[in-house]
Design an enzyme around this catalytic site. Structure first.
Site, PDB file in Angstrom:
ATOM      1  N   GLY A 118       0.828  -1.210   0.000  1.00  0.00           N
ATOM      2  CA  GLY A 118       0.000   0.000   0.000  1.00  0.00           C
ATOM      3  C   GLY A 118       0.850   1.242   0.000  1.00  0.00           C
ATOM      4  CG  ASN A 119      -0.305   4.703  -1.515  1.00  0.00           C
ATOM      5  OD1 ASN A 119      -1.024   5.490  -0.925  1.00  0.00           O
ATOM      6  ND2 ASN A 119      -0.684   4.085  -2.638  1.00  0.00           N
ATOM      7  NE  ARG A 120       5.162   6.402   4.856  1.00  0.00           N
ATOM      8  CZ  ARG A 120       5.398   5.662   5.917  1.00  0.00           C
ATOM      9  NH1 ARG A 120       4.475   5.591   6.862  1.00  0.00           N
ATOM     10  NH2 ARG A 120       6.521   5.000   6.038  1.00  0.00           N
ATOM     11  CB  SER A 121      -2.681   8.169  -0.278  1.00  0.00           C
ATOM     12  OG  SER A 121      -3.774   9.023  -0.495  1.00  0.00           O
TER      13      SER A 121
ATOM     14  CB  ALA B  76      -1.521   7.604  -3.732  1.00  0.00           C
TER      15      ALA B  76
END
Ligand code: CTP
Length: 428
Positions: free
Chosen positions: A224-227, A291
């Site tokens: 995943g990502n931090r968005s 994102a």
């Protein structure tokens, strides 16, 4: 337009009197069908006086006009507010045990919009969510409830969206032109509807992606990502307040969707791609604020990957995800569609170029109309409540800076979008 206004049995029924006024003052012909329970909150006399039509909730009134069939057939739009948990359950089950549910079954091809209101626990209950999914899968537009103080001492998601937000979403859903201004008559205390200049996106559909995609590795793990989704949610609220019908394609977000928008949840980049291409077919504006993971694991294990002493540790092979923004532009251009497409980019500068050099190159690569560039630095991290951006235009106009809270930035982006659209389509 002929509108059926279904009123469910909740305390928020009193706010629906204002919604009815907005419709009638905009020149629409509204027939109100309250449920039996709704009339315990607001009486039939109120609905009759405000709509100028007789009001009934029984299939056994006016039988000679075959009311339970006629009303649904003749409607151009059906709006249900408040759509209580019980009413949505009955609609999802296809019941026809009062005039309103009969009318919903007879609605045929006319658009149906539901504006929910109930306590948070009821909204979040699995049964309620399943009913919402069922209704949405059948093409019913179920708005997100607003968050805030509820009838008791509790607060949370479950408030009826503002009548103005329901009004705007309903008109946009029905493809009706922008709401006309009502000027208060001398000697009356009428609340004026916001003038068109304050609702520059009225009558338009805006699709916004938000949050971060998650790419599964196995049933319990993902990349995943931090968005946080905060900027996308702020954009959705700003577009809604500008009068647009807003579709939010929500990947993983740390914040709830705003009230009065249509939300579709997505998990992966491929799911987002499918939802975005589908929504694009009838969107006037698309904003890709999500994102999106550029890569996904080549293989997704069907069972949890275990560490084992007898085999080597796993190596994850990644494959490229499609570039959704680029594809949206290609599809738009191939179909010669009148559509404004906006991308977002988080950039850092380095020894080979500064942020704007990289951003300009990205704008050329993606070929979208506007690119909102985030300068990502040491002190600027995902999840912050403030933002600082530069808006670049493919048409080559001067870069425009905006900063402040994410709502301030969202308002600046929506203003810029409105300005771009008014350049293309002069106001009537
Ligand atoms: N985007 C997209 N599909 C992808 C990746 C990104 O639609 N697979 C969109 C994002 O929603 C955003 C814009 O493209 O609006 C730019 O995203 P960004 O991650 O900055 O661009 P990338 O193409 O991934 O470039 P980079 O190599 O710099 O990460």
């Amino acid at each position: 337009m002929r509108i059926i206004l279904g009123v469910g049995g909740g305390i928020a029924a009193y706010k629906v009197a204002s919604l009815l006024r907005l419709f009638t003052e905009a020149g629409h012909d509204v027939t109100v069908i309250p449920t039996e329970a709704a009339t315990r909150f607001v009486g039939v006399a109120t609905w009759e006086a405000l709509s100028g039509h007789p009001v009934s909730n029984s299939v056994f009134d006016d039988v000679h006009t075959v009311n339970h069939v006629r009303l649904g057939h003749e409607a151009d739009l059906i709006v249900v507010a408040p759509a209580t948990a019980d009413l949505r359950a009955r609609a999802a089950a296809g019941q026809a045990n009062d005039l309103l549910t009969n009318t919903l079954l007879m609605a045929g091809s006319c658009p149906v919009l539901m504006a929910p209101a109930m306590h948070t626990e009821m909204w979040q209950h699995a049964a309620t969510q399943a009913n919402v999914e069922t209704l949405r899968s059948r093409g019913v537009t179920v708005l997100e409830p607003a968050s805030g103080r509820l009838t008791g001492s509790d607060t949370g998601p479950g408030r009826l969206p503002d009548p103005e937000a329901i009004f705007a979403a309903a008109l946009a859903l029905a493809g009706a032109p922008a709401a006309p201004t009502t000027v208060p008559q001398p000697g009356t205390n009428e609340e004026p509807v916001a003038p068109p200049s304050a609702r520059p996106l009225a009558g338009l559909t805006v699709t916004i992606s938000a949050g971060g995609t998650r790419e599964p590795l196995d049933p319990v793990r993902f990349l995943g990502n931090r968005s946080s989704g905060k900027q996308g949610v702020a954009l959705a609220a700003a577009a809604r307040d500008a009068g647009a019908r807003v579709r939010l394609l929500a990947a993983h977000m740390d914040v709830p969707p705003p009230a009065g928008v249509e939300t579709t949840k997505v998990e992966t980049a491929l799911e987002l791609r499918a939802a975005a291409l589908h929504a694009a077919a009838d969107s006037d504006v698309i904003i890709m604020a999500a994102a999106v993971a550029d890569f996904r694991p080549a293989d997704v294990a069907g069972t949890k990957i275990k560490k084992r002493d007898d085999v080597a540790d796993p190596v994850i092979t990644l494959v490229r995800n499609p570039d959704i923004l680029r594809e949206l532009v290609e599809v738009r251009d191939a179909a010669s569609r009148d559509q404004l497409i906006v991308g977002f980019a988080a950039e850092t500068g380095d020894a080979d170029g500064d942020v704007l050099d990289y951003a300009m190159a990205k704008l050329r690569r993606k070929a979208c109309d506007l690119l909102v560039v985030n300068h990502v630095g040491q002190d600027r991290v995902f999840g912050e409540d403030t933002n600082s951006v530069v808006i670049l235009s493919r048409a080559g106009s001067e870069p425009q800076e905006a900063s402040g809270s994410k709502s301030d930035v969202a308002a600046a982006v929506i203003d810029r979008i409105s300005a771009e659209l008014s350049r293309v389509v002069p106001p009537a």
